[in-house]
Design an enzyme around this catalytic site. Structure first.
Site, mmCIF file in Angstrom:
data_model
loop_
_atom_site.group_PDB
_atom_site.id
_atom_site.type_symbol
_atom_site.label_atom_id
_atom_site.label_comp_id
_atom_site.label_asym_id
_atom_site.label_seq_id
_atom_site.Cartn_x
_atom_site.Cartn_y
_atom_site.Cartn_z
ATOM 1 N N GLU A 81 -68.869 11.006 -73.856
ATOM 2 C CA GLU A 81 -68.880 11.269 -72.416
ATOM 3 C C GLU A 81 -69.631 10.171 -71.660
ATOM 4 O OE1 GLU A 81 -68.556 16.153 -72.772
ATOM 5 O OE2 GLU A 81 -70.330 15.264 -71.853
ATOM 6 N N HIS A 136 -72.901 19.751 -65.202
ATOM 7 C CA HIS A 136 -72.322 19.621 -66.540
ATOM 8 C C HIS A 136 -73.357 18.986 -67.442
ATOM 9 C CE1 HIS A 136 -69.640 18.431 -69.834
ATOM 10 N NE2 HIS A 136 -70.330 17.303 -69.832
ATOM 11 N N ASN A 152 -70.688 25.793 -60.999
ATOM 12 C CA ASN A 152 -72.000 26.049 -61.594
ATOM 13 C C ASN A 152 -72.910 24.823 -61.607
ATOM 14 O OD1 ASN A 152 -70.709 24.663 -63.585
ATOM 15 N ND2 ASN A 152 -70.785 26.299 -65.122
ATOM 16 N N TYR A 165 -62.043 16.761 -69.022
ATOM 17 C CA TYR A 165 -62.033 18.150 -69.480
ATOM 18 C C TYR A 165 -60.831 18.441 -70.386
ATOM 19 C CZ TYR A 165 -66.013 19.750 -66.673
ATOM 20 O OH TYR A 165 -67.279 19.966 -66.164
ATOM 21 N N LYS A 167 -72.216 18.590 -59.944
ATOM 22 C CA LYS A 167 -70.839 18.928 -59.564
ATOM 23 C C LYS A 167 -70.681 19.040 -58.040
ATOM 24 C CE LYS A 167 -69.761 21.293 -63.941
ATOM 25 N NZ LYS A 167 -69.239 22.553 -64.571
HETATM 26 P P1 IDP Z 1 -70.486 24.467 -70.065
HETATM 27 O O1 IDP Z 1 -70.312 23.659 -68.788
HETATM 28 O O2 IDP Z 1 -71.622 25.439 -69.951
HETATM 29 O O3 IDP Z 1 -70.548 23.614 -71.305
HETATM 30 P P2 IDP Z 1 -67.748 25.111 -70.854
HETATM 31 O O4 IDP Z 1 -67.344 26.333 -71.621
HETATM 32 O O5 IDP Z 1 -67.729 23.799 -71.570
HETATM 33 O O6 IDP Z 1 -69.181 25.399 -70.199
HETATM 34 O O7 IDP Z 1 -66.777 25.048 -69.585
HETATM 35 C C1 IDP Z 1 -66.685 23.862 -68.814
HETATM 36 C C2 IDP Z 1 -66.693 24.247 -67.359
HETATM 37 O O8 IDP Z 1 -65.521 25.000 -67.067
HETATM 38 C C3 IDP Z 1 -67.849 25.175 -66.920
HETATM 39 O O9 IDP Z 1 -69.052 24.506 -66.675
HETATM 40 C C4 IDP Z 1 -67.267 25.792 -65.671
HETATM 41 O O10 IDP Z 1 -67.325 24.899 -64.558
HETATM 42 C C5 IDP Z 1 -65.816 25.986 -66.086
HETATM 43 N N1 IDP Z 1 -65.584 27.303 -66.674
HETATM 44 C C6 IDP Z 1 -65.961 27.754 -67.899
HETATM 45 N N2 IDP Z 1 -65.575 29.019 -68.116
HETATM 46 C C7 IDP Z 1 -64.907 29.406 -66.997
HETATM 47 C C8 IDP Z 1 -64.257 30.624 -66.597
HETATM 48 O O11 IDP Z 1 -64.206 31.608 -67.337
HETATM 49 N N3 IDP Z 1 -63.694 30.622 -65.346
HETATM 50 C C9 IDP Z 1 -63.731 29.541 -64.505
HETATM 51 N N4 IDP Z 1 -64.323 28.385 -64.850
HETATM 52 C C10 IDP Z 1 -64.922 28.307 -66.076
HETATM 53 MG MG MG Z 2 -69.107 22.365 -72.092
#
Ligand code: IDP
Ligand code: MG
Length: 140
Positions: A128, A117, A114, A51, A11
């Site tokens: 994807e 992905h 974070n 997304y 990312k």
């Molecule tokens: P993942 O990437 O661990 O699968 P997902 O729940 O699919 O997590 O969420 C997709 C992305 O959305 C996350 O990697 C993160 O960048 C963002 N995200 C998820 N939850 C939050 C939140 O509570 N606040 C802000 N961004 C979030």
């Molecule tokens: Mg996810």
């Protein structure tokens, strides 16, 4: 364990800090092979579509803005149990919850920024991968 493929994205928070090589080393050390890879700038439409599953979540617009804030590296990872293996080396979504030795523990800045992905199922992985790559782009 079946040989699988999964989609990974390095990312913008990570490309900004020049962490592509360090993250790739962690993926390879975990037993994953990078069989396709492209650095690119996502458009708003691409980030929204990628997304779309999160479109109703409160963080969706911020997430789309973050994902277009700089280049990403999209990649196809291959290996035994690649979907689960990648999720394991990524670590938990929130770096505060991520285990030692994971990419997000080492590098993530926040629950949003974070660093990586990874597809969460074999079915989503196939969709994807097709979102970013033609079959001829992938060399196993
Ligand atoms: P993942 O990437 O661990 O699968 P997902 O729940 O699919 O997590 O969420 C997709 C992305 O959305 C996350 O990697 C993160 O960048 C963002 N995200 C998820 N939850 C939050 C939140 O509570 N606040 C802000 N961004 C979030
Ligand atoms: Mg996810």
């Amino acid at each position: 364990m079946a040989t699988e493929r999964t989609l990974s994205i390095i990312k913008p928070d990570a490309t900004r800090r020049n962490l592509t090589g360090k993250i790739n080393a962690m993926l390879e050390d975990a037993g994953l092979r990078i069989v396709a890879q492209r650095r690119m700038q996502l458009t708003t439409a691409q980030a929204q579509a990628f997304y779309a599953v999160h479109a109703e979540r409160p963080f969706y617009n911020d997430l789309v803005s973050f994902m277009i804030s700089g280049p990403v590296v999209v990649q196809v990872l291959e290996g035994a149990d690649a979907v689960a293996k990648n999720r394991n080396v990524m670590g938990a979504t929130n770096p505060a919850d991520a285990a030692e030795g994971t990419i997000r523990k080492a590098f993530a800045e926040s629950i949003e920024a974070n660093s990586v992905h990874g597809s969460d199922s074999a079915e989503n992985a196939a969709n994807e991968i097709a979102f970013f790559f033609a079959g001829t782009d992938i060399v196993g």
